[in-house]
Design an enzyme around this catalytic site. Structure first.
Site, PDB file in Angstrom:
ATOM      1  N   CYS A 188       0.850  -1.189   0.000  1.00 56.03           N
ATOM      2  CA  CYS A 188       0.000   0.000   0.000  1.00 56.03           C
ATOM      3  C   CYS A 188       0.887   1.241   0.000  1.00 56.03           C
ATOM      4  CB  CYS A 188      -0.962   0.016   1.188  1.00 56.03           C
ATOM      5  SG  CYS A 188      -0.160   0.309   2.767  1.00 56.03           S
ATOM      6  N   CYS A 216       3.215   2.095   2.837  1.00 57.16           N
ATOM      7  CA  CYS A 216       4.385   1.233   3.037  1.00 57.16           C
ATOM      8  C   CYS A 216       5.668   1.949   2.623  1.00 57.16           C
ATOM      9  CB  CYS A 216       4.244  -0.060   2.234  1.00 57.16           C
ATOM     10  SG  CYS A 216       2.999  -1.203   2.860  1.00 57.16           S
ATOM     11  N   ASP A 221       3.188  11.940 -30.799  1.00 57.95           N
ATOM     12  CA  ASP A 221       4.051  11.462 -31.871  1.00 57.95           C
ATOM     13  C   ASP A 221       3.277  11.625 -33.187  1.00 57.95           C
ATOM     14  OD1 ASP A 221       6.206  10.068 -33.153  1.00 57.95           O
ATOM     15  OD2 ASP A 221       4.911   8.307 -33.204  1.00 57.95           O
ATOM     16  N   ASP A 254       3.191   5.387 -30.304  1.00 60.58           N
ATOM     17  CA  ASP A 254       2.961   3.972 -30.615  1.00 60.58           C
ATOM     18  C   ASP A 254       4.234   3.200 -30.916  1.00 60.58           C
ATOM     19  OD1 ASP A 254       3.559   5.109 -33.121  1.00 60.58           O
ATOM     20  OD2 ASP A 254       2.390   3.566 -34.149  1.00 60.58           O
ATOM     21  N   ASP A 279       9.087   5.732 -28.771  1.00 63.16           N
ATOM     22  CA  ASP A 279       8.256   6.532 -27.867  1.00 63.16           C
ATOM     23  C   ASP A 279       8.262   5.985 -26.446  1.00 63.16           C
ATOM     24  OD1 ASP A 279       7.376   8.174 -29.999  1.00 63.16           O
ATOM     25  OD2 ASP A 279       5.878   6.682 -30.552  1.00 63.16           O
TER      26      ASP A 279
END
Length: 724
Positions: free
Chosen positions: A13, A16, A442, A619, A623
């Site tokens: 969590c 932590c 992009d 994509d 990138d």
């Protein structure tokens, strides 16, 4: 000073990471520490003469955490290091354990929740019948089930209680553990020791249903979180998978296939058609057309000649060539991209959920109030009221609604996104996306379709060009052939076909000599198009223009984003001429072109330094580092696996129109979470004083807590009806 990256075991969590940081930074010899929940890694800068890994583990081991060395740091030619493999295996085992627990507790929780609701409403409304089952029998069944749930399913929560008692560190687990354990113990006493109930005049009501429902839904939220976190590191694995495993080198005058790890600088490497380039170097013999899309992101292959640079992981499309190895191992461009992805992922500060932030304060306050109320009622009231007050405070403080506030909204929000082709990795991504004010896009595959197509034909030459190019291996030939097929043209018979790299293709059709080659046309090239000329018997017959077409809805999408006061920037590795032409067509004013992957990360960092919240849309493999560095990475699902894994959000079908929908979904989901947290806290703020005063006994505390859960779940379900 030594700098090390360690894998952290035991984090589950947001608080932590704070607990670990607070404990370690107090140790002598620690200069700096950054613990990242998202990557489950810690970067530690320390004086090795004063402190060691063993000493660090001695300190945090008491709290249930452990550091061990991360050996994943880019060993080209190898998969992941043994420690990483162990860590991933451990995480998969933990996820399977959680899944087994969830499969047991969730159906029971749902059934008990429905029974609990029926019982509540039957008490509130006289027209509803009571449960047709004797409560004594129900209590015995629920005691058995809740015992299994409490001491098997809820082990992490009980451990949180123990850690709180020993070391005074609290998180959400602590609060869940104290509340459910108190409800369980009180209820077990009521059922197992009826004489105590009679002696103190305690009511018959039990809270086994509270134990089961709270733990069941919280475990569901933790399972979904763990499942998402398991994907951490997959981008690195896939990047490593891009590299060639072997290289064909010349040794003692002979071609020898060796492991990529055995390549040394200066080796002469041979690359054949279709082969993957193993390392970076300079061509010394031959010519070819190389697909560098995984590096540059550009769809059109690059012609290479003697003296040109080639990069590891690029694919040789055509022709044989030899090159001299100049960069190997961690020095290659691919290795640098991998390192940038690692650094960008590791540098992200995890969002600490509001519930986790307050738990460290809330738990002690609730305990103090419960004990204080118990003592005061003993002095000024009765033992019966004291016990009811104590249990009532802890039961109403048991964070059912608090635990459900975020996971239920996320479950509904993520489901709503999936229905609309928007795949969201985690809650952190949703929260950040709502705050984005700058979107960096992009060009290739994002604004454009990512595949070369014929855009213009001048002259009646398509059938002839298609017939000849059908025999060619050149990537641009495919665009011409596809165009001929699209026009239902028959392919003509070709004799004496010949392809010469860097020159073109020749052949004979119906006795006429055909020559197809690249040409120059200032007007078409200014539009970012590649021009191919067709000559028949030595005379120019026409030209064909080939380009990567703009997506049909790109202009509209960008206009919509700009109307939302979101700045849109194009960031591309393509040349300035093409980039600016495309940008003008879609209405983008800010263009940054001719940018290599490492420079893309630099651009994102610069924009972030200007206090802009950045979403990067891309994509390609090139990138990936920028997607990881950005506050939010948005990948096109028609792109590479690496880009998708590096991103926080994936848009199916490569549809950029989903960007606006994703932003709307983000804002609506975060609003819902805030509303849920508000109502969860309102119930506590109102209910705890009432429980302390003795007005709200555990029966109504349980009802209030259940109603808070109903309100939270109902509010989350409203998301399904929202339009994006």
């Amino acid at each position: 000073m030594e700098k090390q990256v360690y894998i952290v075991k035991g984090m589950h969590c947001a608080s932590c990471s704070s607990v670990i940081t607070d404990k370690i930074k107090k140790l002598d010899g620690i200069k700096n520490i950054n613990v990242n929940l998202a990557t489950e890694k810690a970067k530690v800068e320390f004086d090795e003469s004063k402190i060691s890994l063993q000493k660090i583990n001695q300190e945090i081991g008491k709290l249930g955490y452990e550091f061990f060395a991360d050996s994943t740091l880019i060993n080209m030619g190898e998969k992941l290091g043994m420690n990483k493999e162990y860590h991933m295996h451990h995480k998969e085992e933990e996820l399977n354990k959680q899944k087994n627990k969830l499969q047991f507790v969730l159906p029971i929780s749902l059934m008990v929740f429905l029974i609990m609701m029926f019982d509540i409403f039957s008490k509130l409304f006289s027209f509803m019948p009571n449960l047709p089952i004797p409560m004594d029998f129900v209590n015995v069944i629920l005691l058995i089930i809740s015992t299994v749930v409490m001491f098997w399913i809820a082990q992490p929560f009980l451990q949180g209680v123990v850690r709180f008692a020993k070391y005074r560190v609290a998180n959400m687990d602590t609060l869940i553990g104290i509340g459910t354990l108190t409800a369980y113990i009180y209820s077990a006493i009521i059922v197992l020791f009826p004489q105590i109930k009679l002696y103190f005049n305690l009511p018959n009501e039990t809270y086994f249903d509270v134990v089961i429902v709270v733990i069941g839904f919280v475990v569901l939220g933790k399972y979904l979180e763990s499942k998402s976190k398991l994907k951490t590191g997959l981008a690195i694995e896939k990047l490593l998978g891009l590299q060639a495993k072997t290289a064909l080198v010349i040794r003692n005058g002979k071609e020898v296939e060796i492991s990529i790890n055995d390549v040394v600088i200066g080796d002469i490497v041979v690359v054949k058609p279709g082969g993957k380039i193993p390392v970076d170097g300079i061509i010394i013999e031959g010519q070819s057309s190389v697909d560098e899309s995984m590096i540059t992101g550009e769809s059109i292959p690059v012609d290479k000649d003697i003296g040109d640079l080639v990069f590891g992981s690029a694919i040789n499309k055509q022709g044989n060539f030899k090159f001299q190895a100049k960069k190997i191992g961690q020095e290659t461009l691919l290795a640098n991209i991998i390192k940038m992805v690692q650094d960008a992922q590791g540098s992200k500060a995890p969002i600490q959920a509001l519930a986790d932030k307050v738990s460290g304060i809330f738990v002690p306050i609730v305990l103090v109030l419960a004990v204080l109320g118990f003592i005061l009622w003993l002095i000024f009231g009765s033992l019966n009221i004291a016990i009811l007050s104590f249990v009532g405070v802890l039961v109403i403080a048991c964070p059912c609604a608090l635990g459900l506030a975020t996971p239920t909204a996320i479950i509904v929000g993520v489901g709503k996104g999936a229905e609309n082709g928007i795949l969201i990795k985690d809650a952190e991504s949703l929260e950040k996306l709502a705050k984005v004010n700058t979107i960096v896009m992009d060009k290739t595959g994002t604004i454009t379709q990512g595949k070369p197509v014929v855009t213009d034909i001048f002259g009646d030459i398509l059938q002839i060009a298609g017939s000849l190019e059908k025999l060619s291996e050149h990537p641009l030939a495919e665009a011409i052939v596809d165009k001929a097929k699209e026009n239902n043209l028959d392919f003509l018979q070709v004799q004496n076909f010949k392809a010469e790299h860097g020159v073109g293709v020749t052949g004979e059709i119906a006795g006429k000599k055909i020559y197809i080659h690249k040409s120059e046309n200032i007007e078409l090239q200014a539009q970012g198009k590649t021009v191919v000329q067709v000559d028949i018997d030595g005379k120019k017959a026409g030209i064909i223009a080939i380009a990567d077409k703009i997506k049909d809805n790109a202009k509209e999408v960008i206009e919509n984003l700009q109307k939302k006061n979101i700045e849109v920037i194009m960031l591309t590795g393509d040349n300035n001429l093409t980039a600016n032409y495309i940008a003008k067509q879609v209405g983008i004013k800010n263009v940054i072109a001719q940018v290599m992957p490492e420079d893309k990360v630099g651009v994102i960092k610069k924009l972030q330094s200007e206090n802009k919240i950045i979403a990067m849309v891309g994509d390609g493999i090139n990138d990936a580092p920028a997607l990881a560095q950005a506050d939010i990475g948005i990948a096109m699902a028609n792109g590479t696996d690496v880009a998708i894994e590096s991103a926080s959000i994936t848009l199916l079908y490569g549809d950029i129109a989903k960007i606006s929908k994703a932003i709307n979904l983000s804002k609506k989901t975060i609003t819902t979470i805030k509303q849920n947290l508000f109502w969860a806290f309102v119930y506590n703020i109102i209910g705890i004083p009432l429980a302390l005063s003795g007005i709200l006994n555990p029966v109504f505390a349980g009802m209030a807590m259940a109603l808070s859960s109903v309100s939270v779940v109902s509010n989350s379900l409203r998301l399904k009806t929202k339009r994006l």
